[in-house]
Design an enzyme around this catalytic site. Sequence first.
Site, PDB file in Angstrom:
ATOM      1  N   HIS A 183       9.510  76.654  98.464  1.00 53.17           N
ATOM      2  CA  HIS A 183       9.065  76.636  97.073  1.00 53.17           C
ATOM      3  C   HIS A 183      10.204  77.078  96.181  1.00 53.17           C
ATOM      4  O   HIS A 183      10.996  77.955  96.555  1.00 53.17           O
ATOM      5  CB  HIS A 183       7.851  77.556  96.878  1.00 53.17           C
ATOM      6  N   ASP A 230       0.713  73.286  98.902  1.00 54.69           N
ATOM      7  CA  ASP A 230       0.380  71.886  99.205  1.00 54.69           C
ATOM      8  C   ASP A 230       0.065  71.650 100.671  1.00 54.69           C
ATOM      9  O   ASP A 230      -0.687  70.740 101.008  1.00 54.69           O
ATOM     10  CB  ASP A 230       1.540  70.973  98.792  1.00 54.69           C
ATOM     11  N   HIS A 251       6.505  67.121  91.813  1.00 54.25           N
ATOM     12  CA  HIS A 251       5.616  68.160  91.284  1.00 54.25           C
ATOM     13  C   HIS A 251       4.258  68.115  91.967  1.00 54.25           C
ATOM     14  O   HIS A 251       3.824  69.094  92.556  1.00 54.25           O
ATOM     15  CB  HIS A 251       5.474  67.987  89.774  1.00 54.25           C
TER      16      HIS A 251
END
Length: 377
Positions: free
Chosen positions: A262, A313, A222
Site C-alpha cells: 500500500h 482489496d 485506485h
Amino acid sequence: MATAVASRGLEGIVATTSSICWIDGDAGVLSYRGIDIHELAEHSTFEETTYLLWFGALPTAAQLADFTAQLAAARTLNWRIVEFLRSVPTDATPMEVLRTAVSLLSLYDPDEKDSTHDGNVRKAYRLTAQIAMIVAIFDRIRKGKTIVDADRTISHAANFLWMLNGVKPSETAIRALDIALILHADHELNASTFAARVIAATLSDMHSAITGAIGALKGPLHGGANEATMKLLYAIDAAGTDPVEYVKQMFVEKKKISGFGHRVYHTEDPRATHLRRMSEDLGRSAGDTKWFDMSRKIELFVKQEKKLNANVDFYSASTYTTLGIDIDLFTPIFAVSRISGWAAHVIEQHDDNRLIRPRADYVGPPYPEPYIPIAQR
C-alpha cells in the site's frame, strides 16, 4: 514566489487540512474523526459511521434513528434515471454507467444549485441512497431480471443486497457487507477524494465533484485491485493447481500479485484485518471456504517471500464473491461505500473553501526559447 518541488505523485505532500480522517501508515492506524477503524468495524454500522463522517461526532440514539430514516427515505430514483439504465449499450461496464448516472442525477435533484452546508447535506443523503440503488438496478437490468423495489424498513447494506439479489439476505451477509462499507467509507486524500475536493474547490456542485471522484476510482490503480485479485483466484481454480505454486511461477515471470502492499501503510492495512475474518466467516456460513483458503495460502507465501502485507482489496475479493457479487461490481460497491467519505470532504471543502491550485516543476526547454518563423523551421 518561492515554490517547493513535490515528489512524483505528490507523495508525502500535505495538500490541505481536514478533521475527517487520520492515517498513521507506520503504525497501521486508520481513524474516522479520531475513532479507530477497529472500533467502528466491531461496534458501529454504516449509517452510524456515515453520520460520524458528515457531522463530526457519533450520534445519540435519537439522532441515529432520524438519520437512518432520512437515508431510507432517500431511496428513490427519477424514472428517467431508470430509463437511462435500460438504454445503455449492453457492453457498458457498471463503473461507466454509474459515473454517467450520477452526473444525470443532478438534473433532477431539487438542491442541485444549492451548495450551502444544508443543501450539500441533503444532496449527500440522496446520493448515498441513489448510488447503491443504481448499482443494484443496473445489474438486474443487464441480466434481464425485474427491478426490485427499495425496502425503506431495513438497513442500507440489507437494502442493497435485497435490491441486488431479490431475496432477503442473511444476517451474516448483511453484517459482512455493513462492515465492508464501514472499512471503505473514507481514506483521507486518496485519488478519488482529492479529485472531489479539487472540483469542489472551484465551487462546482456536489454532483460534479462526485462524478469526478467516480472517474478517478474507475482507474485500475485506485479501484480495481480486488477485481484483479478475484481473477487470479479464478485462474488458479481453473488450472487446478496449488495456489503457492501458481504464485511462485508468477514471481518467476515477474508478474504483479494484486492486493498486496500500500502507498500509505508500511505495516498491515488495518482494513485487511477485518476483511480476512469476514471472508473466513462468510465461507464457513456458506459451507465453502475455498476462496478464503486459497487467499490465506497466497497471503502467507507473499508475506514470507516478499515481505508484503495484504491490503484492503485482497480479502474484499473473496468476501464479495462469497456474497454472490459479480467481479465487475466490486469497484462500484467501493463507490457505494466511499460516497459517505466523498460527501464529507465536499461538505468540508465548501464550508471553508480555497481554490486548490498547485504549481508544476517545469522541466521543458529553458527560457527564453526563440520563436522561429515557419519558413525557417
